[in-house]
Design an enzyme around this catalytic site. Structure first.
Site, PDB file in Angstrom:
ATOM      1  N   ASP A  13      50.691  48.298  50.342  1.00 57.57           N
ATOM      2  CA  ASP A  13      49.982  47.578  49.822  1.00 57.57           C
ATOM      3  C   ASP A  13      49.334  48.132  48.121  1.00 57.57           C
ATOM      4  O   ASP A  13      49.761  49.669  48.407  1.00 57.57           O
ATOM      5  CB  ASP A  13      48.973  47.011  50.252  1.00 57.57           C
ATOM      6  CG  ASP A  13      47.856  46.388  49.622  1.00 57.57           C
ATOM      7  OD1 ASP A  13      47.941  45.381  48.816  1.00 57.57           O
ATOM      8  OD2 ASP A  13      46.929  46.969  49.732  1.00 57.57           O
ATOM      9  N   ASP A  15      46.138  47.709  45.744  1.00 57.17           N
ATOM     10  CA  ASP A  15      44.518  47.743  45.622  1.00 57.17           C
ATOM     11  C   ASP A  15      44.074  47.991  46.879  1.00 57.17           C
ATOM     12  O   ASP A  15      44.472  47.395  47.925  1.00 57.17           O
ATOM     13  CB  ASP A  15      44.664  46.815  44.949  1.00 57.17           C
ATOM     14  CG  ASP A  15      44.859  46.547  43.231  1.00 57.17           C
ATOM     15  OD1 ASP A  15      44.385  47.090  42.594  1.00 57.17           O
ATOM     16  OD2 ASP A  15      44.986  45.502  43.064  1.00 57.17           O
TER      17      ASP A  15
END
Length: 201
Positions: A13, A15
């Site tokens: 991922d 953020d």
């Protein structure tokens, strides 16, 4: 931490995982909450790992979610204050590159925002799967399945690295093992990306 040797690719991922953008994300969503009479803490627990429009759709279904989502993105495009690489990110990525373990970034951000934030963090992803390339956002597994396919690796032999329950659900639905930051329920709880350096030994 025990890591199975069957990990053939790592899917990150962005953020809160590879990129520390927490301050700007919180700043922008708190402002949205105040402007639309929504509890700020509720917004902050609802939005992680989701496209902006999905957050709006859940919390204020009376609003035009797509329009609101675009407005939120417009603010995020220009606010990069405090966006940096997450602790251990550069060391881990360098080690993966050195040992030939393929990796990718799978994010709920669109291509423009992902490019801006990764650039601010000094990270160049060999494969970037963004929300605008997909039909379904997280927690749907489409993004992780697509990344695994493009890397030529079976999803069950991938390690997904996430910091939100929504993202972890996407990784698990794809059949991957999930390493989880920030105390989320995961196959491999980790405190920082440094914990994953043993993958490269």
């Amino acid at each position: 931490m025990e890591v199975e040797t069957t990990v053939e690719a790592v899917l990150f991922d962005m953020d809160g995982t590879l990129v520390d953008s927490d301050a700007v994300v919180e700043r922008i969503w708190r402002a949205w909450a105040r402007a639309h009479d929504v509890d700020e803490d509720l917004v902050l627990t609802t939005m992680p790992g989701r496209p902006a429009a999905d957050t709006v759709r859940e919390l204020r279904p009376d609003l035009d979610a797509e329009e609101q989502g675009r407005a939120q993105l417009a603010k995020e495009y220009v606010d990069l204050d405090g966006v940096v690489a997450a602790p251990g990110a550069h060391d881990l990525l360098a080690a993966l590159d050195r040992t030939g373990v393929p990796w990718a970034v799978v994010t709920s951000a669109d291509a423009r925002l992902a490019g801006l934030r990764l650039g601010a963090a000094g990270i160049t992803a060999p494969l970037l799967v963004t929300r605008d390339l997909l039909t379904h956002g997280k927690p749907h597994p489409e993004g992780y399945l697509r990344a695994a396919e493009e890397l030529g690796v079976d999803p069950t032999r991938c390690l997904v690295v996430e910091d939100s329950a929504t993202g972890a659900a996407a990784g698990k639905a794809a059949g991957a093992r999930v390493a989880g930051l920030k105390g989320i329920d995961a196959d491999l709880p980790i405190t920082s990306l440094t914990d994953l350096l043993e993958l490269t030994r």
